[in-house]
Each structure stands twice: as structure tokens, then as C-alpha cells.
Design an enzyme around this catalytic site. Structure first.
Site, PDB file in Angstrom:
ATOM      1  N   GLY A  77       5.590   4.820   1.734  1.00  0.00           N
ATOM      2  CA  GLY A  77       6.120   3.479   1.945  1.00  0.00           C
ATOM      3  C   GLY A  77       5.357   2.737   3.039  1.00  0.00           C
ATOM      4  CB  CYS A  78       4.277   3.750   6.432  1.00  0.00           C
ATOM      5  SG  CYS A  78       5.932   4.135   7.064  1.00  0.00           S
ATOM      6  CB  THR A  79       0.347   4.120   2.737  1.00  0.00           C
ATOM      7  OG1 THR A  79       0.233   5.230   3.630  1.00  0.00           O
ATOM      8  CG2 THR A  79      -1.020   3.783   2.155  1.00  0.00           C
ATOM      9  CB  ALA A 104      -0.332  -0.125   6.463  1.00  0.00           C
TER      10      ALA A 104
END
Length: 245
Positions: free
Chosen positions: A141-143, A146
Site C-alpha cells: 500500500g505504501c509503495t 509513494a
């Protein structure tokens, strides 16, 4: 022819006992007076020596008292020194209070992905800032979040806004993620969640996914929390475009 003398030879005169008791001429006189004088002198000298020793003892006793009193502070100082220096108050800044819309970004020193110190209050000196928060670097999710900001990063720049990613990850972990995903913006490490807490995004030992928009000068004008990874870049860009009209 003369006959024998009728007068008998006179007997030799007897010496007086008083005369015989006198010393012969040339003999040294008896030293009784000198011995007596010497004895008196010795006794007097002994007495004076005793008195002198007694006097020196009194002086030594009197000198000892202030000397001991003078050494007491030195002993106290030595004991205080042995116990170690007084504890100094911690110079580490306290976590700033929570900020809301209209408040200014606080001044905190964090590390970027290179391990360099960054004062957060200086981020908005030249441009506006979009600060997006991820729970953990290099997770799915963070990738997605980002990389979404990476893909529209130039559009933010054209509107005079810089983009920063904030997480509790170490600079080393952030560098690996930045290199792996070719992220063009700086990543800020906040392991104690000081700024994350001030933004209201701390959830125990976790970070809430979110993003914040600051004007040039540091005023908070927009906040999205929670927000979906795929929506965060688009919503931030749409908000900035809206205030530019």
C-alpha cells in the site's frame, strides 16, 4: 780541749695540721663550685626544654583545629565530585502540541534518507509543501502511494510545491526503498513519531496513512486522514490546483 756542748739539739718544729690541709702550690682548686653550678644549669635547661616542648604542643593543637576545619569543605567537595556531576536536564525537545488547520508546521530536527539533519520549519521557506505519511516503507500500500506521488511529482513542482514522504522507518530502510522505486523526493525519518504525533497521525506504534498541505511559510491548509493509497496523490494535487485558480 773543749768538751761536748751542754745544749741539746733543738727538735724539728711540727707542722700545723691546718697548714698541711691546704693545697700544695700549683695544684688546681677543687671544682665543687663549678659542679654545683653545672648541676643547677642542667636542671634549669631541662626545665626550659620541657616548657618549650609543652608550648610547642599547645601551638600544634591550636593549629590543628583550623587546619581540620579547612579540610572539611575540601573533603565535602571531594565526596560531591566522587558522587558524579549533577544530572542536567535533557536537551531533547518535547513532542510539540497537535496542530490543526491554520496552525504552523513545528520546528523539529529529523533525519532524511541520507542521514542528514533537516529542520522541519525550514521546509516551507521557499515553497509550499505536500507531506504524505506512510505506515511502513516498501510495503504494497505504501509503495502504491509513494509511486503515485512520484508519477505526478513534476506537476507539484510546476505549482511551486515540494513533496516529502514521512515515516517512522530508519534512513537506511528509506534509502533502499527510494533506490528501488526511483523516488525523486526526500524521505524524512521520524522514529519517535514526534512530527507524526503533532499531525495527529500517530496510532500507538503505528502511523496513519495521510497527507498534509502547507503553504509557503508553513501554514497547514489541507489534511486528509485516513486516505486510500491510490487516492492520496490525486486528492493533494486537485486541492492545490483549486487554490491556484
Amino acid at each position: 780541749m773543749a768538751g761536748p756542748s751542754t745544749e741539746a739539739a733543738a727538735p724539728a718544729p711540727r707542722r700545723s695540721s691546718r697548714i698541711s690541709a691546704l693545697p700544695k702550690p700549683g695544684s688546681p682548686p677543687a671544682n665543687t663550685t663549678k659542679k654545683a653550678a653545672t648541676g643547677k644549669s642542667t636542671k634549669a635547661g631541662t626545665k626550659r626544654a620541657a616548657e618549650a616542648q609543652e608550648g610547642e604542643g599547645e601551638i600544634a593543637k591550636k593549629a590543628k583545629v583550623p587546619a581540620e576545619e579547612e579540610t572539611q569543605p575540601a573533603v565535602a567537595e571531594a565526596e560531591a565530585s566522587a558522587s558524579g556531576p549533577a544530572a542536567e536536564p535533557s536537551s531533547e525537545p518535547e513532542t510539540p502540541k497537535k496542530i490543526d488547520i491554520g496552525d504552523t508546521i513545528p520546528s523539529l530536527v529529523l533525519k532524511n534518507e541520507k542521514g542528514e539533519d533537516v529542520d522541519t520549519s525550514t521546509l516551507t521557506e521557499a515553497k509550499g509543501v505536500v507531506l504524505f505519511l506512510v505506515p511502513r516503507a516498501d510495503t504494497p500500500g505504501c509503495t502504491t502511494q509513494a509511486c503515485g506521488f512520484r508519477d505526478v511529482w513534476q506537476e507539484f513542482g510546476a505549482l511551486d510545491f515540494d513533496v516529502y514522504c514521512l515515516s517512522a522507518d530508519s534512513p537506511t530502510a528509506q534509502t533502499k526503498w527510494q533506490t528501488k522505486k526511483q523516488l525523486p523526493y526526500q524521505l524524512l525519518s521520524d522514529p519517535k513519531r514526534a512530527l507524526i504525533s503533532a499531525l495527529g497521525a500517530a496510532d500507538g506504534n503505528k502511523t496513519k496513512r495521510s497527507h498534509f498541505v502547507f503553504t509557503q511559510g508553513g501554514t497547514l491548509i489541507d489534511r486528509k486522514m485516513p486516505v486510500k493509497p491510490v487516492d492520496s496523490p490525486r486528492l493533494a494535487l486537485e486541492f492545490i490546483k483549486g487554490i491556484e485558480k
